[in-house]
Design a protein around this motif. Sequence first.
Motif, PDB file in Angstrom:
ATOM      1  N   ARG A 140       4.280  -3.894   8.083  1.00 42.77           N
ATOM      2  CA  ARG A 140       5.055  -2.980   8.710  1.00 42.77           C
ATOM      3  C   ARG A 140       5.490  -2.086   7.640  1.00 42.77           C
ATOM      4  N   GLY A 141       5.753  -0.649   8.081  1.00 40.29           N
ATOM      5  CA  GLY A 141       6.458   0.324   7.637  1.00 40.29           C
ATOM      6  C   GLY A 141       7.173   1.142   7.691  1.00 40.29           C
ATOM      7  N   GLN A 142       7.741   2.270   6.426  1.00 34.93           N
ATOM      8  CA  GLN A 142       8.810   2.936   7.061  1.00 34.93           C
ATOM      9  C   GLN A 142       8.633   4.244   7.669  1.00 34.93           C
ATOM     10  N   GLU A 143       6.890   4.481   8.066  1.00 35.73           N
ATOM     11  CA  GLU A 143       6.609   5.854   9.161  1.00 35.73           C
ATOM     12  C   GLU A 143       5.716   5.174   9.419  1.00 35.73           C
ATOM     13  N   ALA A 144       5.014   6.691  10.399  1.00 35.50           N
ATOM     14  CA  ALA A 144       4.262   5.957  10.834  1.00 35.50           C
ATOM     15  C   ALA A 144       3.232   6.448  10.607  1.00 35.50           C
ATOM     16  N   THR A 145       1.788   5.381  10.586  1.00 36.88           N
ATOM     17  CA  THR A 145       0.992   5.584   9.882  1.00 36.88           C
ATOM     18  C   THR A 145       0.096   4.498  10.792  1.00 36.88           C
ATOM     19  N   PRO A 146      -1.919   5.442  10.731  1.00 34.69           N
ATOM     20  CA  PRO A 146      -2.791   4.173  11.329  1.00 34.69           C
ATOM     21  C   PRO A 146      -2.559   2.566  10.329  1.00 34.69           C
ATOM     22  N   VAL A 172       0.834  -0.914  -0.321  1.00 40.11           N
ATOM     23  CA  VAL A 172      -0.061  -0.534  -0.295  1.00 40.11           C
ATOM     24  C   VAL A 172       0.665   1.023   0.055  1.00 40.11           C
ATOM     25  N   PRO A 173       1.234   1.734  -1.012  1.00 40.83           N
ATOM     26  CA  PRO A 173       1.604   3.351  -1.256  1.00 40.83           C
ATOM     27  C   PRO A 173       2.265   3.625  -0.329  1.00 40.83           C
ATOM     28  N   ASP A 174       2.672   5.165  -0.406  1.00 42.46           N
ATOM     29  CA  ASP A 174       2.605   6.496   0.526  1.00 42.46           C
ATOM     30  C   ASP A 174       2.284   7.727   0.059  1.00 42.46           C
ATOM     31  N   GLY A 175       0.838   8.309   0.485  1.00 41.04           N
ATOM     32  CA  GLY A 175       0.193   8.843  -0.132  1.00 41.04           C
ATOM     33  C   GLY A 175      -1.085   7.967  -0.468  1.00 41.04           C
ATOM     34  N   HIS A 176      -1.215   6.734  -0.555  1.00 36.49           N
ATOM     35  CA  HIS A 176      -2.736   6.403  -0.978  1.00 36.49           C
ATOM     36  C   HIS A 176      -4.084   6.246  -0.439  1.00 36.49           C
ATOM     37  N   LEU A 177      -4.831   7.073  -0.972  1.00 37.78           N
ATOM     38  CA  LEU A 177      -5.983   7.687  -0.400  1.00 37.78           C
ATOM     39  C   LEU A 177      -6.152   8.468   0.232  1.00 37.78           C
ATOM     40  N   GLY A 178      -5.126   9.427   0.631  1.00 39.01           N
ATOM     41  CA  GLY A 178      -4.590  10.469   2.217  1.00 39.01           C
ATOM     42  C   GLY A 178      -3.642  10.449   2.575  1.00 39.01           C
ATOM     43  N   PHE A 179      -3.338   8.807   3.113  1.00 37.57           N
ATOM     44  CA  PHE A 179      -2.246   8.424   4.155  1.00 37.57           C
ATOM     45  C   PHE A 179      -1.084   8.364   4.233  1.00 37.57           C
ATOM     46  N   GLY A 180      -0.743   8.867   5.394  1.00 32.89           N
ATOM     47  CA  GLY A 180       0.896   9.322   4.933  1.00 32.89           C
ATOM     48  C   GLY A 180       1.672   7.454   5.137  1.00 32.89           C
ATOM     49  N   GLY A 181       2.825   7.042   4.305  1.00 30.09           N
ATOM     50  CA  GLY A 181       3.471   5.873   4.637  1.00 30.09           C
ATOM     51  C   GLY A 181       2.744   5.096   4.429  1.00 30.09           C
ATOM     52  N   GLY A 182       3.627   4.101   3.571  1.00 31.27           N
ATOM     53  CA  GLY A 182       4.032   3.202   2.931  1.00 31.27           C
ATOM     54  C   GLY A 182       3.664   2.105   3.540  1.00 31.27           C
ATOM     55  N   LEU A 183       3.097   0.895   3.588  1.00 31.18           N
ATOM     56  CA  LEU A 183       2.644  -0.378   4.316  1.00 31.18           C
ATOM     57  C   LEU A 183       2.688  -2.040   3.159  1.00 31.18           C
ATOM     58  N   ASP A 184       3.985  -2.743   4.464  1.00 26.13           N
ATOM     59  CA  ASP A 184       3.763  -3.948   3.520  1.00 26.13           C
ATOM     60  C   ASP A 184       3.016  -4.863   4.601  1.00 26.13           C
ATOM     61  N   VAL A 185       2.414  -5.813   3.641  1.00 23.38           N
ATOM     62  CA  VAL A 185       1.299  -6.723   4.315  1.00 23.38           C
ATOM     63  C   VAL A 185       1.302  -8.017   3.930  1.00 23.38           C
ATOM     64  N   ARG A 186       0.994  -8.201   4.615  1.00 19.04           N
ATOM     65  CA  ARG A 186       0.970 -10.371   4.639  1.00 19.04           C
ATOM     66  C   ARG A 186       0.286 -10.404   4.969  1.00 19.04           C
ATOM     67  N   LEU A 187      -0.698 -11.588   4.719  1.00 20.60           N
ATOM     68  CA  LEU A 187      -1.959 -12.811   4.876  1.00 20.60           C
ATOM     69  C   LEU A 187      -2.179 -14.072   4.459  1.00 20.60           C
ATOM     70  N   ARG A 188      -2.108 -14.434   6.095  1.00 17.23           N
ATOM     71  CA  ARG A 188      -2.455 -15.985   5.648  1.00 17.23           C
ATOM     72  C   ARG A 188      -3.772 -16.900   6.138  1.00 17.23           C
ATOM     73  N   TYR A 189      -4.081 -17.351   4.918  1.00 17.65           N
ATOM     74  CA  TYR A 189      -5.542 -18.048   5.308  1.00 17.65           C
ATOM     75  C   TYR A 189      -5.023 -19.751   5.598  1.00 17.65           C
TER      76      TYR A 189
END
Length: 331
Positions: free
Chosen positions: A160-166, A128-145
């Motif tokens: 995990r992310g490189q900047e503080a973010t919700p 999820v890139p930095d700035g996506h839909l107005g949120f600051g900071g990129g996020l790398d997400v993993r999901l295991r079903y």
Amino acid sequence: MADHIATTPDRSAAFTPIEISNGGLTATILPFGASLQDLRLDGVDHPLVLGLADPKDYQTGTAYLGAIVGRCANRIAHGRYDLAGQTFHTDQNFLGRHTLHGGAGSVDKMVWTVTDQSAASLTLQLHVPDGHLGFGGGLDVRLRYSVEAPASLRLEISARGQEATPCNFAPHFYFNLDGAGDVRQHELAIAAEHYLPVNEDLIPTGEVAAVADTPFDFCNARQIGDHLLDHNFCTAKGQVVCRPICTLAAPESGVSMTLSSTEPGLQVYSGEFLDEPAGTTLTGKPFKAFEGLALEPQGWPDAPNQPSFPSVILQPGQTYRHVSEYAFSRK
């Protein structure tokens, strides 16, 4: 977990259902939105969740059927939050003035990349890139079903992310353990002595209220009933070890479910505005109001604007971890 996920999603495979199974339970998952399309229990001739028959219909759906929602699940008042001295303005996709589930076109409408698959498990990831839909900071997400014997569906989400973010992801599954009809006859129990009152826009007022002597008291199992539910139940004051927080039982099929989670909140939505026409659903019958009950383990809504709520801010160097498990049985 790597600091950045460098894979490119395969859009040609976005709507190809992937089936995993173990014991007596089979789950069908789409890379689009990491969506749970179908869930079946051996000996039961109907799906346990609401789903759409044509995977491509998930592109235009508005009810978040089966999707993983985020990066910040639920509502953010006025589509804004302050963090580290900066004000962020997020997509106002709810009532034209608030943010819901990360905004329009958030992770529920993105294509997740399949990175590992076995007969009983599936791992997907997303950047999820930095700035996506107005949120600051990129996020790398993993999901295991994973499906675990005798009949449990388990989700593990990390980020995990490189900047503080919700960072607050939630499974948005709608359950109807009878397969059709009105879920208000189902029996529900929630391990929560408090809930969050909301205003006319369904934004938490900031109060944490006792459920005792209110229609929100599900400390003992009872029918869902007619009181409209789209509220957060406070199951903890922060993320904890995965433990049972909710049970749901169907009157006709005899199917019951226990939901366990690490999350401090459980958003319960009784499906007042469900509306899917016949022919598009897994059952071929229309989804009408109260056809499904959404049970969404997550952080508390509007937490970025409510300092007294458990924080949903992920700091650099931290790893977000969410585990939820749905265990099924039948009388």
